[in-house]
Design an enzyme around this catalytic site. Structure first.
Site, PDB file in Angstrom:
ATOM      1  N   THR A1109      38.589   9.826 -16.807  1.00  0.00           N
ATOM      2  CA  THR A1109      40.184   9.506 -17.129  1.00  0.00           C
ATOM      3  C   THR A1109      40.884  10.660 -16.384  1.00  0.00           C
ATOM      4  O   THR A1109      42.029  10.418 -15.924  1.00  0.00           O
ATOM      5  CB  THR A1109      40.654   9.476 -18.415  1.00  0.00           C
ATOM      6  OG1 THR A1109      40.119  10.413 -19.219  1.00  0.00           O
ATOM      7  CG2 THR A1109      40.203   8.041 -19.131  1.00  0.00           C
ATOM      8  N   CYS A1110      40.233  11.777 -16.377  1.00  0.00           N
ATOM      9  CA  CYS A1110      40.790  13.023 -15.904  1.00  0.00           C
ATOM     10  C   CYS A1110      41.378  12.826 -14.394  1.00  0.00           C
ATOM     11  O   CYS A1110      42.060  13.606 -13.723  1.00  0.00           O
ATOM     12  CB  CYS A1110      40.291  14.376 -16.013  1.00  0.00           C
ATOM     13  SG  CYS A1110      38.610  14.124 -15.765  1.00  0.00           S
TER      14      CYS A1110
END
Length: 1142
Positions: A1109-1110
């Site tokens: 998700t980063c």
């Protein structure tokens, strides 16, 4: 001279003693000036000697005459006659008193004794029945005697003026001065009233009246100085005292004598002396601050009599410029130096209102002859004076008048006290009976006896009292209270106007007949009825204005019936109920055109009269909107049906838009302020609970909106002080951003951030990952605490790039490098932890949407307020970087961040149970004392109960039917303001470290949540595909990628949102499309060994997809079948499994 002498030439050169030509000329000029000065000095000395000798001779003669006079009166034995009183007593007395006291401006004890003696003799003579002894007989005697009587009486008036100025508390022999002045005033009152003369007969009555008029005309003239003396005397009175009752009553009675001379209906040029008396009275007496406070009740009744007020009104109206100039010159001559002094014209307004409206019954008794004429003049006079006062105070403010840079706090307090006392004099205007009586007189034809030379406008203005006249009065009062009332501002006037039954409806009906088309604001009307409704001139059509005035009586009938409690007639009933809600719904036709043609010129395009009416309506309705609840507004639809609410909103929207676009002058500032406030209140209510078509708010700017970059530049450049007066698109986007579509405003917001980043880059600040970025180390289990400790103190430096290093639960650094992605993960993780209800900083509303709001218990946590401020910076960082957070805040909380008003009905989204209880109290029909409520609220924290007072002494104040509205708003204020404001202020401080407040105000509360967490619409799969990058060997033509997009389209909308959240940590799409997703959506190839037959039924890949998700990266194995991919994706996105960087 020897002609034979040989001329010799000296060859030795110039001598040091010789001077140049210029120096010689300067020397000669200086000598000439010295001689001229010597001549002037000699002439001046001769003049001074001459004046001094004259003074000495006159003083010596006056002393000798005084001694002879005293000796004569001490031993006189002759028979007293009127001639003896005039020639031997009064004549020498007036000479030596004038020489020894009046010219010295000081009264000696000896002169006081002489005055007592003289006045007693004169009073005895006047009261005598003997014509030979009575001094008044001279007035009706021969021509020579009458001239002597008039001359001596005029000198006694001048002496009386002098004595009045000496009646101050600093005078040593004040009691003696008051005594002799009382005697002299008593004499003058008798001399100016021939009916009280003992020698009057039918034969000489006309002569007596003629003599009286001569004296009265002199009293009213500037030469006597009498009104100036009365003014100075009254201003020395600190309060009404018994010892001065006689002299005060006598002085004012004598000042009113000119008014009792036969007066024409209007000021008459044939009687200039009488006119001068009224001018003197208005400019010198009515300008005395708080005049009514100094006078006994008997005098107040005299001053408020029609015979005094009516001539004053006529004089002010017909000699307006002259009167105002006199007042201005008087102010300059008195050299007022007190800070925050009220202009004299303001005291005229206050005194007139106080005298004309001492009480409800005294406001012109209807039994008086022609009371409507009184109301007409009263309204026109107040408006005339108020406009002059406002021209003085509005441009610079009352605090800047006679500004003293060394003014102390005591002077400031004194100035506020003066303003409060001035406003107190205007209180009758704030009473409903005041408005009711004016409305009762409006529209009636009034017979006016006007001077044939009077202007046509003056005659017309005095014939009827119309709605516009009353509106002008109250519009001026609103502006005066704004400037002069340091405590409440215009609230007293607005409270009365807002809650006056039917008043706001009548105002709107009058405006609607002039400003808006008669058959609605539709496209057809705009195209086919332009000739009927166009406003191409500065003023509205004469026909509409005339129709407005003629119909004003009918429109006020309902209002007056509601005042008096009478039942309306059949026709009136129809008019009264015509504005009640019907069964129809709000018209949402997208074809409606809400750009009101008649207002496209802004405030400049409408007449002064209609502008005044519009200002009053906007100010009053804005005040009413604050207290209207949703039941009244949407269900009962009072005071207007929703259809009319739309028309009001469209009218205000058009007026404000074009007013900002074209610019307005200072004269339109009040109108624009009130219109903007009313528009904002309607717009915010519509945002919370829509009642208008979305096209309504966009309509004015649909053809004139500028490019995004231009709008952003003008918004940034425009100074705050010039928002209303400088025509620019920046003014429009600052005050009315809603005329721009939401998507365009998001573009403007992004443009602001891009410009800020560019300016920071030029200043050398770090804007991308690198060696100079801010480095922090964060433990996975303590993200909030570590982030707060390392980032809370850097303030706006948080705009720079952050290098994040995570430490896992084992205490070891996590693998991987941060190239911006870990910063996003850090922001996502810290908000997830801090916004969780278990953490204690925020709680969720009990409504279905579960919005975030600061928890009241946060104030009790360690560093609770500082933590909320830090979270404001985190949210600001997310907005600054374009990172979406899957959270939404309560509208009440966002309203505080945006600096906007929270309606009482917004409490329903914060605490529905409390809202229902308050509405129950509001509409309770019984006795509220039965409910045993008081002005307190009980709060619980950690099992301990605490009682908080809603106002001082609240626990001892029961809720009754009379104060229930106060209780409801106090409770709502506690929940919506007092309880939230400390947290919203802290959050705001942190948020605005990164995001400018001006940028935030582009959006409403709902739009702010969209800006933070993305749109709540379904995901556009095609848009996502166009803005997706592929790594690891995938491309758009890869088989697995084609299968992925087929599966993605086949998902339910909720499943697509879960997939988006799985990859990006936010379930919503970016507002302007996936082009603005940061970082870009990536699909990374995860190679897996599979059978060649997997695509047609063999064993497919068993590995589950994963995500970073980063980096917004989906790690997708090489599935061969769509069914397998769908199954694995659904399992992954619904499992809520944790992960590390991989």
């Amino acid at each position: 001279m020897d002609l034979n002498r040989k001329h010799k030439v000296s060859l030795r050169g110039a001598s040091s003693g010789e001077i140049s030509r210029d120096a010689l000329l300067a020397k000669v000029s200086q000598e000439r000036e010295l001689r001229s000065y010597a001549r002037r000095a000699n002439a001046a000395s001769l003049f001074i000697q001459r004046v001094w000798r004259s003074y000495i001779v006159r003083k010596k003669a006056a002393i000798e005459i005084q001694e002879e006079w005293e000796n004569l009166l001490s031993c006189h034995s002759v028979t007293l006659t009127k001639s003896w009183v005039s020639s031997r007593v009064l004549r020498p007395f007036l000479f030596f008193v004038r020489s020894l006291s009046v010219q010295h401006q000081k009264i000696q004890a000896r002169e006081i004794h002489c005055m007592q003696t003289c006045f007693k003799i004169l009073l005895e003579s006047i009261n005598s029945n003997d014509q030979g002894y009575n001094f008044c007989s001279l007035a009706v005697g021969t021509s020579e005697d009458s001239k002597t009587w008039a001359c001596q009486t005029r000198r006694m008036v001048s002496l009386c003026s002098f004595l009045l100025t000496e009646c101050n508390y600093s005078q040593e022999r004040i009691k003696d001065v008051i005594g002799v002045n009382a005697l002299l005033l008593r004499i003058l009152i008798v001399l100016t009233d021939p009916k009280s003369w003992k020698i009057i007969t039918n034969e000489n009555f006309e002569d007596a009246e003629t003599a009286k008029k001569i004296i009265i005309q002199f009293i009213g003239s500037c030469k006597s100085g009498y009104y100036s003396a009365v003014r100075r005397y009254i201003k020395t009175l600190t309060k009404h005292t018994d010892e001065r009752l006689v002299i005060t009553t006598s002085a004012v009675t004598l000042a009113l004598r000119p008014f009792h001379v036969k007066q024409p209906a209007f000021v008459d040029d044939n009687q200039p002396d009488t006119n001068l008396a009224v001018e003197e009275y208005v400019s010198l007496i009515l300008t005395i601050p708080r005049l009514v406070c100094y006078l006994p009740s008997a005098l107040i009744r005299a001053l408020k009599h029609k015979s005094i007020l009516m001539p004053s009104f006529h004089t002010i109206l017909l000699l307006k410029d002259k009167i105002l100039n006199i007042i201005s010159e008087m102010e300059n001559s008195e050299k007022q130096s007190c800070t925050m002094e009220i202009p004299s014209v303001g005291w005229v307004i206050g005194n007139i209102i106080s005298l004309a409206t001492v009480s409800e019954t005294d406001f012109m008794d209807p039994q008086e002859s022609n009371p409507e004429m009184f109301y007409v003049l009263y309204v026109h006079v107040i408006v005339t004076l108020a406009e002059n006062l406002l021209s003085q105070v509005e441009s610079v403010g009352i605090q800047d008048i006679h500004l003293d840079i060394e003014a102390t706090s005591n002077e400031t307090e004194k100035g506020n006290s003066v303003k409060i006392s001035f406003v107190e004099m205007l209180r009758p205007v704030c009473q409903q009976w005041h408005l009711a009586k004016l409305l009762a007189a409006s529209g009636k034809e009034i017979r006016v006896i006007a001077d044939k030379d009077a202007s046509t406008s003056s005659k017309k203005g005095s014939e009827t009292l119309g709605l516009l006249d009353i509106a002008r009065l109250y519009s001026c009062m609103l502006r005066i209270f704004c400037v002069m009332n340091p405590v409440l501002g215009p609230l007293p006037v607005l409270n009365m106007l807002s809650f006056c039954p039917g008043y706001i409806v009548s105002l709107w009906n009058s405006l609607e007949s002039v400003l808006l088309p008669e058959n609605g604001c539709t496209a057809d009307d705009a195209s086919h009825g332009s000739a009927k409704t166009s406003w191409n001139t500065r003023s509205p059509s004469e026909k509409k204005l005339k129709h407005l005035k003629n119909d004003s009586v009918n429109k006020w009938v309902n209002v007056l019936n509601k005042f008096s409690g009478k039942s309306p007639g059949p026709r009136e009933h129809v008019e009264c109920t015509s504005d009640q809600p019907g069964s129809g719904q709000v018209n949402e036709s997208t074809n409606d055109v809400w750009d009101v043609e008649t207002l496209r010129g802004g405030p400049v395009g409408i007449s002064k009269e209609v502008s005044c009416l519009l200002h009053l309506f906007c100010a009053t309705y804005a005040h009413l909107l604050v207290v209207l609840d949703d039941i009244q507004f949407y269900e009962k639809q009072v005071p207007f049906m929703l259809e009319k609410q739309q028309r009001i909103a469209s009218m205000l929207n058009t007026l404000v838009y074009y007013g900002l676009l074209r610019g307005t002058g200072p004269e339109s500032r009040q109108l624009m302020d009130s219109a903007i406030r009313c528009l904002h209140l309607l717009y915010e209510r519509d945002c919370r609970h829509p009642f208008c078509a979305s096209a309504l708010w966009l309509s004015p700017g649909r053809t004139s909106r500028p490019p995004i970059a231009f709008a952003a530049r003008t918004h940034e450049v425009l100074p705050t002080s010039d928002v209303l007066t400088t025509p620019s698109m920046g003014s429009v986007i600052t005050i009315t951003p809603h005329v721009f579509p939401f998507e365009e405003r998001v573009h403007v917001f992004r443009e602001f951030i891009s410009k800020d980043k560019a300016s920071r880059k030029m200043a050398g600040e770090v804007d991308a990952p690198g060696a100079r970025s801010i480095e922090i180390v964060v433990r996975r289990g303590h993200v909030v605490e570590d982030g707060f400790q390392q980032l809370n103190s850097i303030g706006s430096r948080l705009k720079s790039s952050i290098h994040v290093s995570f430490v896992n639960e084992s205490g070891l650094p996590e693998a991987g490098l941060d190239y911006g992605g870990l910063s996003k993960e850090f922001l996502t993780d810290i908000t997830k932890a801090a916004f969780a209800t278990e953490y204690g900083l925020f709680s969720q509303t009990p409504t279905s949407d579960r919005l975030l709001v600061p928890s009241p218990s946060a104030r009790h946590l360690e560093n609770g307020i500082q933590m909320i401020e830090f979270l404001g910076r985190i949210v600001g960082k997310a907005l600054y970087e374009g990172i979406l957070l899957d959270y939404s805040f309560s509208h009440v909380f966002i309203q505080k961040l945006l600096g906007r008003y929270s309606f009482i009905d917004e409490l329903s989204g914060l605490d529905p149970e409390l809202y229902r209880n308050l509405m129950y109290v509001k509409h309770y029909d019984g006795d509220l004392k039965e409910l045993c409520l008081d002005f307190t609220v009980t709060e619980e924290f950690c099992g301990k109960m605490s009682i908080i007072e809603l106002k001082p002494g609240g626990k001892d104040t029961s809720v009754t039917n009379e104060n229930k509205m106060q209780y409801i708003h106090a409770m709502a204020d506690y929940k919506l303001n007092r309880q939230i404001v400390p947290f919203s202020n802290a959050f705001y401080r942190g948020l605005t470290d990164l995001i400018s407040p001006a940028w935030l105000k582009l959006f409403n509360a709902h739009e702010f949540n969209q800006l933070l967490s993305g749109g709540n619409h379904d995901i556009d799969v095609d848009d996502l595909r166009r803005n997706t990058k592929y790594t690891g060997g995938y491309s758009d033509s890869s088989r697995t990628i084609k299968i992925f997009w087929e599966v993605m389209k086949g998902f339910e909308p909720s499943e697509r949102c879960l997939l988006l959240k799985f990859v990006t940590s936010c379930s919503r799409a970016p507002l302007l499309g996936f082009k603005y997703l940061q970082p870009t959506f990536i699909i990374h190839k995860v190679s897996c060994d599979t059978s060649l037959w997997a695509a047609i039924g063999g064993q497919d890949v068993e590995r589950l997809p994963s995500a970073s998700t980063c980096y917004n990266t989906l790690k997708l194995p090489t599935y061969k079948r769509a069914s397998t991919m769908r199954e694995k994706l659904l399992y992954a996105i619904t499992s809520n499994a944790g992960f590390e960087l991989s």
